[in-house]
Design an enzyme around this catalytic site. Structure first.
Site, PDB file in Angstrom:
ATOM      1  CD  GLU A  45       6.437  48.096  88.847  1.00  0.00           C
ATOM      2  OE1 GLU A  45       6.800  49.248  89.157  1.00  0.00           O
ATOM      3  OE2 GLU A  45       6.632  47.602  87.711  1.00  0.00           O
ATOM      4  NE  ARG A  49       5.077  55.487  90.660  1.00  0.00           N
ATOM      5  CZ  ARG A  49       5.017  55.624  89.338  1.00  0.00           C
ATOM      6  NH1 ARG A  49       3.977  56.234  88.796  1.00  0.00           N
ATOM      7  NH2 ARG A  49       5.970  55.153  88.555  1.00  0.00           N
ATOM      8  CB  THR A  73       8.039  53.654  92.765  1.00  0.00           C
ATOM      9  OG1 THR A  73       7.079  53.441  91.744  1.00  0.00           O
ATOM     10  CG2 THR A  73       8.502  55.113  92.686  1.00  0.00           C
ATOM     11  CE  LYS A 133      10.216  50.869  85.418  1.00  0.00           C
ATOM     12  NZ  LYS A 133       9.581  51.173  86.705  1.00  0.00           N
TER      13      LYS A 133
END
Length: 212
Positions: A45, A49, A73, A133
């Protein structure tokens, strides 16, 4: 179980740890993904960011054979679409919103949304999602919370992320409703910056054996 949940499970099931990566230098993306894949962790993943995250995803998707690159994210539909266009095989978000659910519904790329409360988990379940998640895991009750969800929400599986380390990962993986965990300890920033790919491969190899 929906086809997209099955697709997501097929991508991540069997890999106990999904590396959660923040790529500061896009040139590191391909050698890092290769090191992790050699160590037995092909599914990664890359979080949105950093400014180079989408380019990192494009490079890994295009250059690393066998890699299963996902985007993390993801906060809204625009980011979802950009990440999917960059080559992401799965999309990870810290939470769940109607906008993200709508974006995922219209896309072949499966969504792994974050959910920590019974209400959030039930909302995801109503949308046909059975693999979620659990974030931030340690700060949200961790193993105790996941144990409590196992009976009333027995058909929902989780990938806990947030505060997971090499020391507690096996405890999470021992739970019946945990498929895998997400963590960054397999790719420490100092090792990535120094290009210590062999050491990262060794960390990945050790992580790939957790829970077995």
């Amino acid at each position: 179980m929906s086809a997209k949940t099955e697709k997501l499970l097929s991508l991540l099931n069997g890999q106990p740890v999904v590396p959660v990566l923040k790529i500061a230098n896009v040139a590191d993306a391909v050698p890092l993904a290769r090191a992790l894949a050699r160590g037995g962790l092909p599914a990664i993943e890359i979080t949105l960011r950093t400014a180079d995250a989408l380019e990192a995803i494009r490079r890994v998707a295009g250059e690393v054979e066998g890699a299963i690159v996902g985007a993390g994210t993801i906060l809204d539909a625009r980011q979802f679409d950009e990440a999917a266009a960059a080559g992401s095989k799965f999309i990870v978000s810290p939470g769940i919103t109607n906008e993200l659910l709508a974006a995922a519904k219209d896309s072949p790329v499966p969504l792994l949304p974050g959910a920590i409360t019974p209400g959030e988990i039930m909302a995801a379940r109503e949308a046909g999602l059975r693999f979620l998640k659990f974030f931030p895991a340690e700060q949200s009750g961790g193993i105790a919370s996941l144990k409590a969800f196992a009976s009333p929400l027995a058909d929902v599986k989780f990938c806990p992320t947030g505060g997971i380390t090499g020391k507690n990962a096996a405890d999470y993986l021992s739970l019946p409703n945990v498929i895998c965990v997400g963590g960054s300890w397999v790719a420490p920033d100092d090792m990535v910056k120094a290009g210590r790919w062999d050491e990262i491969e060794a960390l990945a190899r050790a992580a790939s054996q957790l829970g077995r």
